[in-house]
Design a protein around this motif. Structure first.
Motif, short mmCIF file in Angstrom:
data_model
loop_
_atom_site.label_atom_id
_atom_site.label_comp_id
_atom_site.label_asym_id
_atom_site.label_seq_id
_atom_site.Cartn_x
_atom_site.Cartn_y
_atom_site.Cartn_z
N LYS A 89 -3.73 0.38 -2.63
CA LYS A 89 -2.97 -0.82 -2.95
C LYS A 89 -2.33 -0.69 -4.31
CE LYS A 89 -3.38 -5.85 -3.52
NZ LYS A 89 -4.25 -7.03 -3.42
N VAL A 134 -0.67 -6.14 5.43
CA VAL A 134 -0.33 -4.94 4.67
C VAL A 134 1.13 -4.57 4.86
CG1 VAL A 134 -0.74 -2.45 4.47
CG2 VAL A 134 -2.67 -4.00 4.77
N VAL A 190 0.83 -1.19 0.00
CA VAL A 190 0.00 0.00 0.00
C VAL A 190 0.87 1.25 0.00
CG1 VAL A 190 -1.69 1.34 1.33
CG2 VAL A 190 -1.92 -1.15 1.14
#
Length: 199
Positions: free
Chosen positions: A122, A165, A117
């Motif tokens: 993203k 993430v 990200v």
């Protein structure tokens, strides 16, 4: 109760022969050398396939410090010639309990599949981690192809395995270079309309 999962941990790299008796200067990749580098500790080696040490292990005899630099002595490495054959080898510890993970240390299998990200959006997904003597690279699959992202604090400031993430703050052009290969040449003012071109 099932056993805790175990994996490998990269802990150091051999950089330079020290003296004539097989000692080798060590670049540490661990915050806990006192635990990882104890007499009798065994390491697997990441070396080129043509190296005589390929597929072999090293057992530590002693770790000493000279002028603030760690220097390792290994069983079977008794002279400078043997030490020089090991330069640039990366040391791994096998079968490390995942619960012993060090701060800011992640394993390849934890990183693969994480969303990458940038600025809240993203941009891709980690598909593998390449290990090199100078640094590691996250290989990120994007809609335009794979991007090699240096796995350093300045570019990858945060990894949240639980959330899935990886946050990146790449320099300009790191992700856009691949896209530019197929991008339109732009209008007369040079604008391509890419949001990435606006800082």
């Amino acid at each position: 109760m099932a056993d805790a999962p175990r994996t490998q941990l990269r802990v150091g790299r051999l950089t330079k022969a020290h003296g004539l008796k097989g000692a080798i200067k060590l670049e540490l990749y661990t915050d806990d050398p006192e635990r990882r580098f104890v007499p009798g500790a065994e390491f697997s080696l990441q070396v080129p396939a043509e190296s005589p040490w390929h597929g072999k292990h090293l057992v530590l005899r002693d770790l000493r410090w000279y002028n603030g630099m760690p220097v390792a002595f290994f069983e079977g490495v008794d002279d400078r010639t043997a030490a020089e054959a090991l330069l640039k080898a990366i040391l791994w510890v096998e079968n490390v309990d995942l619960e012993e993970a060090e701060p800011d240390a992640w394993y390849d299998h934890q990183l693969v599949g994480l969303a990458v990200v940038r600025d809240g959006s993203k941009v891709g997904e980690v598909v593998r981690v390449d290990h090199f003597p100078a640094q590691d690279l996250l290989i990120v699959k994007t809609p335009s192809g794979e991007v090699m992202v240096p796995f350093v604090q300045a570019i990858v400031p945060d990894v949240d395995v639980t959330a899935g993430v990886v946050t990146v703050t790449p320099p300009a052009g790191l992700f856009e270079e691949i896209a530019d290969d197929d991008a339109p040449t732009g209008d007369a003012d040079g604008s391509t309309g890419s949001a990435a071109s606006a800082e």
